[in-house]
Design an enzyme around this catalytic site. Structure first.
Site, PDB file in Angstrom:
ATOM      1  N   GLU A  39       5.117  13.571   1.508  1.00  0.00           N
ATOM      2  CA  GLU A  39       5.815  14.152   2.650  1.00  0.00           C
ATOM      3  C   GLU A  39       7.098  14.754   2.092  1.00  0.00           C
ATOM      4  O   GLU A  39       7.872  14.049   1.436  1.00  0.00           O
ATOM      5  CB  GLU A  39       6.128  13.039   3.654  1.00  0.00           C
ATOM      6  N   ARG A 265       1.460  -0.833  -4.101  1.00  0.00           N
ATOM      7  CA  ARG A 265       2.527   0.088  -4.463  1.00  0.00           C
ATOM      8  C   ARG A 265       3.377  -0.524  -5.562  1.00  0.00           C
ATOM      9  O   ARG A 265       3.372  -1.728  -5.774  1.00  0.00           O
ATOM     10  CB  ARG A 265       3.375   0.469  -3.257  1.00  0.00           C
ATOM     11  N   LYS A 275      12.213   6.007   0.358  1.00  0.00           N
ATOM     12  CA  LYS A 275      12.886   7.298   0.510  1.00  0.00           C
ATOM     13  C   LYS A 275      14.040   7.205   1.494  1.00  0.00           C
ATOM     14  O   LYS A 275      15.041   7.893   1.336  1.00  0.00           O
ATOM     15  CB  LYS A 275      11.884   8.362   0.964  1.00  0.00           C
TER      16      LYS A 275
HETATM   17  P1  ATP Z   1       8.498   5.884   2.287  1.00  0.00           P
HETATM   18  O1  ATP Z   1       9.466   5.674   1.134  1.00  0.00           O
HETATM   19  O2  ATP Z   1       9.171   6.259   3.539  1.00  0.00           O
HETATM   20  O3  ATP Z   1       7.498   4.775   2.403  1.00  0.00           O
HETATM   21  P2  ATP Z   1       6.494   7.307   0.941  1.00  0.00           P
HETATM   22  O4  ATP Z   1       7.038   6.879  -0.369  1.00  0.00           O
HETATM   23  O5  ATP Z   1       5.250   6.709   1.480  1.00  0.00           O
HETATM   24  O6  ATP Z   1       7.648   7.168   1.980  1.00  0.00           O
HETATM   25  P3  ATP Z   1       5.062   9.790   0.770  1.00  0.00           P
HETATM   26  O7  ATP Z   1       5.611  11.129   0.514  1.00  0.00           O
HETATM   27  O8  ATP Z   1       4.244   9.600   1.976  1.00  0.00           O
HETATM   28  O9  ATP Z   1       6.337   8.872   0.852  1.00  0.00           O
HETATM   29  O10 ATP Z   1       4.271   9.282  -0.500  1.00  0.00           O
HETATM   30  C1  ATP Z   1       3.299  10.074  -1.125  1.00  0.00           C
HETATM   31  C2  ATP Z   1       2.301   9.199  -1.805  1.00  0.00           C
HETATM   32  O11 ATP Z   1       2.935   8.349  -2.758  1.00  0.00           O
HETATM   33  C3  ATP Z   1       1.586   8.303  -0.838  1.00  0.00           C
HETATM   34  O12 ATP Z   1       0.206   8.401  -1.083  1.00  0.00           O
HETATM   35  C4  ATP Z   1       2.090   6.931  -1.121  1.00  0.00           C
HETATM   36  O13 ATP Z   1       1.102   5.985  -0.914  1.00  0.00           O
HETATM   37  C5  ATP Z   1       2.496   7.026  -2.584  1.00  0.00           C
HETATM   38  N1  ATP Z   1       3.594   6.107  -2.873  1.00  0.00           N
HETATM   39  C6  ATP Z   1       4.779   6.054  -2.257  1.00  0.00           C
HETATM   40  N2  ATP Z   1       5.526   5.048  -2.725  1.00  0.00           N
HETATM   41  C7  ATP Z   1       4.800   4.441  -3.691  1.00  0.00           C
HETATM   42  C8  ATP Z   1       5.002   3.316  -4.564  1.00  0.00           C
HETATM   43  N3  ATP Z   1       6.146   2.624  -4.536  1.00  0.00           N
HETATM   44  N4  ATP Z   1       4.019   2.985  -5.411  1.00  0.00           N
HETATM   45  C9  ATP Z   1       2.884   3.695  -5.455  1.00  0.00           C
HETATM   46  N5  ATP Z   1       2.619   4.748  -4.663  1.00  0.00           N
HETATM   47  C10 ATP Z   1       3.554   5.119  -3.787  1.00  0.00           C
HETATM   48 MG    MG Z   2       4.362   7.752   3.298  1.00  0.00          MG
END
Ligand code: ATP
Ligand code: MG
Length: 560
Positions: A39, A265, A275
Site C-alpha cells: 500500500e 511476519r 508503517k
Molecule cells: P502496516 O505496517 O500498517 O501493517 P503493512 O506493512 O501491512 O502495513 P503493506 O503495504 O500492506 O503494509 O505490506 C505489503 C506486503 O508486505 C504485505 O503483503 C504484507 O503482508 C508484507 N509485510 C508487511 N510487513 C511485513 C513484515 N513485518 N514481515 C513480512 N512481511 C510483511
Molecule cells: Mg497491509
C-alpha cells in the site's frame, strides 16, 4: 502433514516453496505467478524485504513471474513519493517486475461490476447505519453480531442506492455496501464485511472519477484473481480473512482462483516494523526522515551502508515459518558484517584524534608504505599510504596510567603502527587543564612495514593511524539502536526511544584514499567497523555513517 517451521530446514527451503514445487510437479499450475502488494502509504521496511525476497525469489527460482501491485484503494493516505520510493527500493534489493506493474485502481471498474453482481445475486446490500451503529452491532469474539435493519432491502432498492452512491449523491460515510454473509459467524470477517465506502477524494491515478472506493478486503483477493496469481502469499494476520476471500472467489465470476498461504511476519528486537509508527517517527521529527540511517526502512538501511546482498542473506537465514517470533537484531548485523567483510576495502581513519610527534623521524620526510586493501580479497590489491613525523592516533589507544591488561600505548610502552613501524611513547604533553594533548614518541627504523626488528622484540598491540599532513577532516556519525528496549511498545513508542541513538563526531581524521574518487562504496575503518559516505558530504567536508561495528556488541548491551 509437513513440518510447518523452517527452523529445522536448510536456509532457502520452506513450506511455501515446497507447495509451489508440488503444484508445478503435479501440473496444478504450469507456471508460478506471485505478487508483492504494498500500500503506497509509507516507505518499505525490512519486514517488507522479507515478503519481497519471498515473492520475487520464488518467481525467479521456479521460472515464473512476480508482479508489483500497488494496493491503492485508500486515496487519502497515498502519495507519489511513496510509490517512487517503493519502486526504487524493490529494484535496489535486486528484483524486477518487468512489465508487470499493476494497481488495484486498474480494477476499479471490474470491482464495481462485481459489487453489482453480488447485489443482483442478493448477496450484498446497502447499509445506512452509522459507523458507530455498525460497530455496536458487529458483536465480539464471544458474542454474535446483530443483523442490520437494512439487511433485507430488495435487489432493486440496493442497486438503485449503490448506483446513486457512485453518482455522488451522498456525503462521506452516509452509506456503505456490505456483503450479506452471516452476522452470527464465529469469524468476525464474515459478519457482513464492508465492500464499498463513500469517499469524496481525488485519487492519484483515477482522479475524480470515483467517490466510492472498494475496501481492502474486497479489492485484494480479486486483484490476485484478475492477475492470475497462483500463490497469494501474505502474513499470518490475514489467515482469518481467507474464508472471506474464498467466499468472494466462490460468488464472483473471477477469471482464476488464487490460493492464499500465510507466513509469519518479520519482527526484530529493538525495532518497530509498523508503517503507522514509522510515519509518526518521521512526522514528529524523532528522525531526520524516512531514510534516516537509524530507520529500519530499506531507504534508511541503504543510506546507512547496508548492501542489498546483506538484506537478502538475512531474510534467507530467518526463513519462512508459520509461527510468529522475534529475530535478534544481532542476526541482522551478522549478515551485514558477512557481506561487508567480503567486499569492503580497508582504510585507516582516526575518530577521536590524539597527536603523535615522532622525535627521531626527520622533519619534512615522507615515506610511502604499502597497505592491503582487503585481506579477504587479494584482487582488491594494495595502496600507498604516507608516513611522516606527525600522526594522529586514536585517543583511546593511549592511557597514561594503564591497568595491567592494557596493551596499547602508554609511557615507555612500544606498539606497532599498522603497515609502518614500531613506536615507543616517551612523554605525554598536557594542557593547562591536565589533559593529554600530544604524545612525544620515537620509532625504530629497523621495523619498516611493521615487521619485528632483528632482535626479535615483540609488541602486543597494533594501532591504526593517519599521517597528519595528509589527513582529511571528516564528520562521522555513529548510530546506536533507535529504541532503548529490545521490545519497544508500538502503542507508546516515544517513551522507548533511545536518547543516545546518534553520536556525531567532528574533526575525525581520514586517510586520503577515503575521499579519492568520490566513491560511495562501503569501507572498513580498520579496528572500528564498517562505514559509508553519507549524502550530506560536500567537497571539502566528507561525512561518513557507521554501518555496523566489527563485533557483536548487542549481547553485552542487553545484559547491561
Ligand atoms: P502496516 O505496517 O500498517 O501493517 P503493512 O506493512 O501491512 O502495513 P503493506 O503495504 O500492506 O503494509 O505490506 C505489503 C506486503 O508486505 C504485505 O503483503 C504484507 O503482508 C508484507 N509485510 C508487511 N510487513 C511485513 C513484515 N513485518 N514481515 C513480512 N512481511 C510483511
Ligand atoms: Mg497491509
Amino acid at each position: 502433514m509437513r513440518a510447518a517451521d523452517t527452523a529445522t530446514r536448510e536456509p532457502g527451503h520452506d513450506f511455501i516453496r515446497d507447495i509451489v514445487q508440488d503444484d508445478l510437479a503435479s501440473g496444478r499450475h504450469k507456471t508460478v505467478v506471485t505478487r508483492f502488494p504494498p500500500e503506497p502509504n509509507g516507505y518499505l521496511h525490512i519486514g517488507h524485504a522479507k515478503s519481497i525476497c519471498l515473492n520475487f525469489g520464488i518467481a525467479r527460482e521456479f521460472g515464473g513471474r512476480c508482479h508489483l501491485r500497488f494496493d491503492d484503494t485508500n486515496p487519502t493516505k497515498e502519495e507519489q513519493e511513496y510509490i517512487d520510493a517503493i519502486e526504487r527500493d524493490v529494484r535496489w534489493l535486486g528484483f524486477d517486475w518487468g512489465k508487470h506493474l499493476y494497481h488495484a485502481s486498474d480494477y476499479f471498474e471490474t470491482l464495481y461490476g462485481w459489487a453489482e453482481h453480488l447485489i443482483k445475486a442478493g448477496k450484498a446490500y446497502v447499509d445506512d447505519q452509522s459507523q458507530e451503529e455498525m460497530r455496536a452491532n458487529r458483536g465480539t469474539l464471544i458474542e454474535p453480531g446483530r443483523n442490520s435493519p437494512f439487511r433485507d432491502r430488495s435487489v432493486k432498492a440496493n442497486l438503485d442506492l449503490f448506483r446513486r452512491m457512485r453518482a455522488g449523491e451522498f456525503p462521506n460515510g452516509a452509506r456503505v455496501l456490505r456483503a450479506k454473509i452471516d452476522m452470527g459467524s464465529g469469524n468476525i470477517n464474515m459478519r457482513d464485511p464492508v465492500l464499498y465506502r463513500i469517499l469524496h477524494a481525488s485519487h492519484p491515478r483515477t482522479g475524480d472519477k470515483w467517490c466510492v472506493y472498494p475496501s481492502y478486503d474486497f479489492a485484494h483477493g480479486q486483484s490476485d484473481a484478475i492477475e492470475h496469481i497462483t500463490h497469494s502469499i501474505c502474513t499470518l494476520e490475514f489467515e482469518d480473512h481467507r474464508p472471506l476471500y474464498d467466499w468472494f472467489i466462490e460468488n464472483l465470476p473471477v477469471p482464476s482462483r488464487p490460493r492464499q498461504y500465510e507466513f509469519a511476519r518479520l519482527n526484530m528486537t529493538y525495532t518497530v516494523l509498523s508503517k503507522r509508527v514509522l510515519t509518526l517517527l518521521v512526522r514528529d521529527g524523532h528522525v531526520s526522515g524516512w531514510d534516516d540511517p537509524r530507520m529500519p526502512t530499506i531507504a534508511g538501511l541503504r543510506r546507512r551502508g547496508v548492501p542489498p546482498a546483506a538484506i537478502r542473506d538475512f531474510v534467507r537465514r530467518v526463513g519462512v515459518a508459520k509461527a510468529n517470533s522475534t529475530v535478534d537484531y544481532g542476526m541482522f548485523e551478522f549478515s551485514v558484517r558477512e557481506a561487508l567483510n567480503r567486499t569492503a576495502r580497508r582504510r585507516m581513519a582516526v575518530l577521536r584524534p590524539l597527536k603523535v610527534v615522532i622525535e627521531n623521524y626527520p622533519e619534512g620526510q615522507v615515506e610511502e608504505l604499502e597497505a592491503v586493501n582487503n585481506p579477504e580479497d587479494e584482487s582488491a590489491g594494495t595502496r600507498e599510504i604516507r608516513f611522516s613525523r606527525e600522526l594522529w592516533i586514536e585517543r583511546d589507544d593511549f592511557m597514561e596510567n594503564p591497568p595491567k591488561k592494557f596493551f596499547r600505548l602508554s609511557p615507555q610502552k612500544e606498539v606497532r603502527l599498522r603497515y609502518a613501524y614500531f613506536l615507543t611513547c616517551r612523554e605525554a604533553i598536557k594542557n593547562a587543564a591536565g589533559e593529554v594533548v600530544e604524545l612525544r614518541c620515537t620509532y625504530d627504523p629497523a621495523t619498516r612495514g611493521g615487521n619485528a626488528p632483528p632482535d626479535g622484540r615483540k609488541v602486543q598491540a597494533t594501532l591504526h593511524w593517519v599521517s597528519a599532513a595528509d589527513a582529511v577532516d571528516a564528520e562521522v556519525r555513529l548510530y546506536d539502536q533507535l529504541f532503548a528496549k529490545p521490545d519497544p511498545d508500538a502503542a507508546n513508542f516515544a517513551a522507548d526511544l533511545n536518547p543516545n541513538s546518534l553520536e556525531v563526531l567532528a574533526g575525525c581524521k581520514l586517510e586520503p584514499a577515503l575521499v579519492a574518487g568520490n566513491s560511495s562504496d562501503p569501507v572498513q575503518f580498520e579496528r572500528q567497523g564498517y562505514f559509508c559516505p553519507d549524502r550530506d558530504s560536500t567537497p571539502g567536508r566528507p561525512v561518513f555513517n557507521r554501518t555496523v561495528g566489527l563485533r557483536d556488541t548487542w549481547a553485552k548491551v542487553s545484559a547491561r
